[in-house]
Each structure stands twice: as structure tokens, then as C-alpha cells.
Design an enzyme around this catalytic site. Structure first.
Site, PDB file in Angstrom:
ATOM      1  N   LYS A 136     -22.067  13.705  13.142  1.00  0.00           N
ATOM      2  CA  LYS A 136     -20.938  14.291  12.111  1.00  0.00           C
ATOM      3  C   LYS A 136     -21.551  15.099  11.171  1.00  0.00           C
ATOM      4  O   LYS A 136     -22.610  15.096  10.900  1.00  0.00           O
ATOM      5  CB  LYS A 136     -20.002  13.146  11.694  1.00  0.00           C
ATOM      6  CG  LYS A 136     -20.976  12.264  10.967  1.00  0.00           C
ATOM      7  CD  LYS A 136     -20.073  10.935  10.496  1.00  0.00           C
ATOM      8  CE  LYS A 136     -20.749  10.023   9.990  1.00  0.00           C
ATOM      9  NZ  LYS A 136     -20.151   9.383   8.805  1.00  0.00           N
TER      10      LYS A 136
ATOM     11  N   TYR B 137     -32.168  25.560 -19.229  1.00  0.00           N
ATOM     12  CA  TYR B 137     -30.991  25.302 -19.578  1.00  0.00           C
ATOM     13  C   TYR B 137     -30.971  23.835 -20.439  1.00  0.00           C
ATOM     14  O   TYR B 137     -31.613  22.716 -19.869  1.00  0.00           O
ATOM     15  CB  TYR B 137     -29.525  25.078 -18.703  1.00  0.00           C
ATOM     16  CG  TYR B 137     -29.146  26.327 -18.325  1.00  0.00           C
ATOM     17  CD1 TYR B 137     -28.641  27.214 -19.332  1.00  0.00           C
ATOM     18  CD2 TYR B 137     -28.926  26.528 -16.921  1.00  0.00           C
ATOM     19  CE1 TYR B 137     -28.044  28.565 -18.391  1.00  0.00           C
ATOM     20  CE2 TYR B 137     -28.521  27.640 -16.282  1.00  0.00           C
ATOM     21  CZ  TYR B 137     -27.953  28.660 -17.264  1.00  0.00           C
ATOM     22  OH  TYR B 137     -27.491  29.693 -16.582  1.00  0.00           O
TER      23      TYR B 137
HETATM   24  C1  LIG Z   1     -18.889   4.356  12.014  1.00  0.00           C
HETATM   25  C2  LIG Z   1     -20.097   4.946  11.620  1.00  0.00           C
HETATM   26  N1  LIG Z   1     -21.203   4.440  12.632  1.00  0.00           N
HETATM   27  C3  LIG Z   1     -22.599   4.915  12.650  1.00  0.00           C
HETATM   28  C4  LIG Z   1     -23.298   5.587  11.593  1.00  0.00           C
HETATM   29  C5  LIG Z   1     -24.503   6.238  11.395  1.00  0.00           C
HETATM   30  O1  LIG Z   1     -24.875   5.663  10.380  1.00  0.00           O
HETATM   31  P1  LIG Z   1     -26.499   5.712   9.696  1.00  0.00           P
HETATM   32  O2  LIG Z   1     -26.404   7.185   9.670  1.00  0.00           O
HETATM   33  O3  LIG Z   1     -26.657   5.011   8.664  1.00  0.00           O
HETATM   34  O4  LIG Z   1     -27.414   5.414  11.250  1.00  0.00           O
HETATM   35  C6  LIG Z   1     -22.211   6.181  10.632  1.00  0.00           C
HETATM   36  C7  LIG Z   1     -22.605   7.187   9.376  1.00  0.00           C
HETATM   37  O5  LIG Z   1     -21.859   6.927   8.350  1.00  0.00           O
HETATM   38  C8  LIG Z   1     -20.931   5.689  10.539  1.00  0.00           C
HETATM   39  O6  LIG Z   1     -19.750   5.959   9.828  1.00  0.00           O
END
Ligand SMILES: Cc1ncc(COP(=O)(O)O)c(C=O)c1O
Length: 354
Positions: free
Chosen positions: A34, A251
């Protein structure tokens, strides 16, 4: 052309996937891609991680893009349906859906559906973000089982503290007490749980951050785990300033020289995704040497101390993070985590692959 770029190391992505597989050899890997593959480019990451048995994304459009690119693996929408009109699209593309609340159950029950979908029932075992209350599990399970819209079911939960000393025991025992008699596939582990808690290695594990070569932990760096950084953010010095004692930089006069100093101006700022909160002293590499940022990060530029790097000049290469400067070190200095920095690399930064 402006010299900033993000280089994605596909061999590092593959290495990190292999490490995940070696840690959880009996589980299938649901690679979490994602947020545009945590900023690395979703399709690029999926191609590099094509050996993963599944991919997890957020939006139905991402699932469709993966199918259109030819990926046949399980593709899970981690938050399921946001609205009922997404269901026909998800079903037509064979996307699996998280069901984390009863509203999503109702969407499935109400849908005239040509092709049933596979669902992952998400339980709230203690994080209180998404997930059914445990007391509602059986009622929802029975209705999903009876629904013609559903062909397969799996069970999942997500840990709030797999990365810190609180650990996973409470959440795991709640999950197990409800589900251990059930023969459905289960999915629990994020990167931290995958790396530290083998008891969470069920049919599916869901690593994200470790695949990109950053650490999920505050107390252990990525290199110590054996991970390789999958992104290098690099640029160049575009101007040099020679400072006299009491001259200030940038800045807000955040850095004031206490002795003669040389400062390089780097073509990278917060509009590229570099954290504005990175303070004086944030690690950075200039002409192959580790040094520190000085002054306040501005929109398009930041400053580096090159007093002790006399060979550094206009055109010298700068690594903001990557193979020499762990993104987690920059994040620590800036009061955030590697996840946020990787995801925040701006669209205007050209991306190259090696
Ligand atoms: C539901 C879920 N599973 C797995 C993951 C993967 O987590 P990580 O990046 O800490 O391995 C995430 C990441 O946010 C998540 O929201």
C-alpha cells in the site's frame, strides 16, 4: 535537470523478501505494498516481489492496477470496502476483502453478486483501530458463511505493539482463545511480529516495512536484522557558502557558525519529502563522507556542513538516505519513523531503478 532522485534497488527488495521467507518458512507472504509500495512505486515493487504469494493494498484501484499488470496472486484490500459500489469491481477482479465491521457485512449481504469474494474477517484483539469486537465474531462469521457473496474465509488481526517491549501476548491469546479450534487460514504478523514472534507465523504473514529495508523496531537497526535498504534518496550540492563566526544559515537563523565554516546547499527540501523537522546534526553523506545537516530545511533546499570535507563543492553527490545513511537514522533525528519518510517522497522526485 534538478539533481535529486530516488533510486529503487530491486535486488534489495528481493533480498528482503527472501529474508522474510527464511524467517517464516511455513507461511505465505502477503507483501504489503500500500501507499505506493511505501513510496517505492507499487507496480515496481510488485514486479520485484513477484515471488510473494499475495499482495496487500488499500484501495480497490490499486488491486485493479495489479490485476491489469498481470498479477495472479491473492490481492487483499486491507480495509475492505469503503462503499458498496466497490464490491462489483473487487469481485470482478478477484480481490479479497477484509471485513472489519458489520456495515461491510451488510454491503456483502445486500449485493447482487455474480462472482463471490474471499474475505478476511478482521478481529479487534486490542489495537482498537479496525476489527470486530470479539463478542460479535460468531454472529458475523455465521452470516458470512451463509452469504452467497462469500466463497472463502480467513481470520486476521493486527498487533499494536509487536515492535516494542509490550509485545504481542495479550492480543495473541485473545485471538487464539477465539479461533484456535477453527481450521480457517489465519494472518497475524506484520514485520515486527514476523521477525520476533514465530508463534504468529500462521498461513499468511503480512510484512511491509522490512521488505523496504527499514526497521520496524526502535531498538534494532535494519542492518542488524540483515535487511538492505531498497531506496536511496540522492542529490547534489548546488551552492557553497563560506561562513565567518556568527554568520547564520537559512530561515530562522537555526544554525550560527562559531568558527569559520563551509556550508553546502543541497537540492532537496521538504517539498521533496525530506522532513522539515530534521534538526541541526541530522546525518547525511556528502562526497562519500558522513556529515550533518545545519539550519532549517526549506522547501527546495537544505544545508550541510562541509567544513571538514574540503573536496566537497558544487556538483558533489549527496545521499540523504539509502545504502550509507539508514532512513531510520534520519527519521530518528527528525522525531519520526522510516515508514513516514519513505511514503512521503514527493511525486516531483524522479525515480530510477537499479
Ligand atoms: C493491517 C496491516 N498489516 C500489515 C502491515 C505491515 O506492517 P509493517 O510495515 O510494520 O510490516 C500494515 C501496515 O501498516 C497493516 O496496516
Amino acid at each position: 535537470m534538478r539533481p535529486i532522485r530516488a533510486t529503487i534497488h530491486t535486488d534489495a527488495l528481493r533480498h528482503n523478501l527472501a529474508l522474510a521467507k527464511s524467517q517464516a518458512p511455513n507461511s505465505k507472504i502477503m507483501a504489503v505494498i500500500k501507499a505506493d509500495g511505501y513510496g517505492h512505486g507499487m507496480l515496481r515493487v510488485a514486479r520485484a516481489l513477484a515471488d510473494a504469494e499475495g499482495f496487500a493494498v488499500l484501495r480497490v484501484e490499486e488491486g485493479v492496477a495489479l490485476r491489469e499488470a498481470g498479477f495472479k496472486q491473492t490481492i487483499l484490500l486491507l480495509e475492505g470496502l469503503f462503499s458498496a459500489d466497490e464490491l462489483p469491481v473487487a469481485a470482478a477482479h478477484g480481490l479479497s476483502l477484509v471485513v472489519h465491521c458489520e456495515e461491510q457485512l451488510h454491503m456483502l449481504e445486500a449485493a447482487p453478486i455474480a462472482r463471490p469474494v474471499s474475505v478476511f474477517i478482521k478481529l479487534n484483539t486490542g489495537m482498537h483501530r479496525l476489527g470486530l469486537p470479539l463478542a460479535r465474531f460468531w454472529a458475523v462469521y455465521d452470516r458470512l458463511k451463509a452469504s452467497k457473496a462469500v466463497c472463502e474465509m480467513a481470520l486476521m488481526t493486527h498487533f499494536a505493539t509487536a515492535d516494542d517491549v509490550y509485545g504481542i501476548d495479550e492480543q495473541l491469546s485473545r485471538f487464539n482463545s477465539l479461533t484456535q479450534e477453527m481450521r480457517l487460514p489465519k494472518s497475524l504478523a506484520n514485520s515486527a511480529a514476523l521477525l520476533r514472534y514465530p508463534q504468529t507465523h500462521t498461513e499468511w504473514v503480512r510484512p511491509g516495512i522490512m521488505l523496504y529495508g527499514a526497521t520496524p523496531f526502535a531498538d534494532q537497526g535494519a542492518a542488524g536484522i540483515g535487511l538492505k535498504p531498497a531506496m536511496t534518496l540522492s542529490s547534489q550540492i548546488i551552492a557553497v557558502q563560506n561562513l565567518s563566526p556568527s554568520d547564520a544559515v537559512g530561515y530562522g537563523r537555526l544554525f550560527v557558525a562559531d568558527k569559520p565554516a563551509r556550508v553546502g546547499v543541497v537540492a532537496c527540501g521538504y517539498a521533496d519529502g525530506y522532513p522539515r523537522h530534521a534538526p541541526n546534526g541530522t546525518p547525511i553523506l556528502v562526497a562519500g563522507k558522513r556529515t550533518r545537516t545545519v539550519g532549517r530545511v526549506s522547501m527546495d533546499m537544505l544545508y550541510v556542513d562541509i567544513t571538514d570535507i574540503p573536496e566537497a563543492d558544487i556538483g558533489s553527490p549527496v545521499e540523504l538516505w539509502g545504502e550509507n545513511i539508514p532512513v531510520d537514522d534520519v527519521a530518528l533525528a527528525a522525531g519520526t519513523v522510516g515508514y513516514e519518510l519513505l511514503c512521503a517522497v514527493a511525486p516531483r522526485v524522479p525515480v530510477a531503478e537499479d
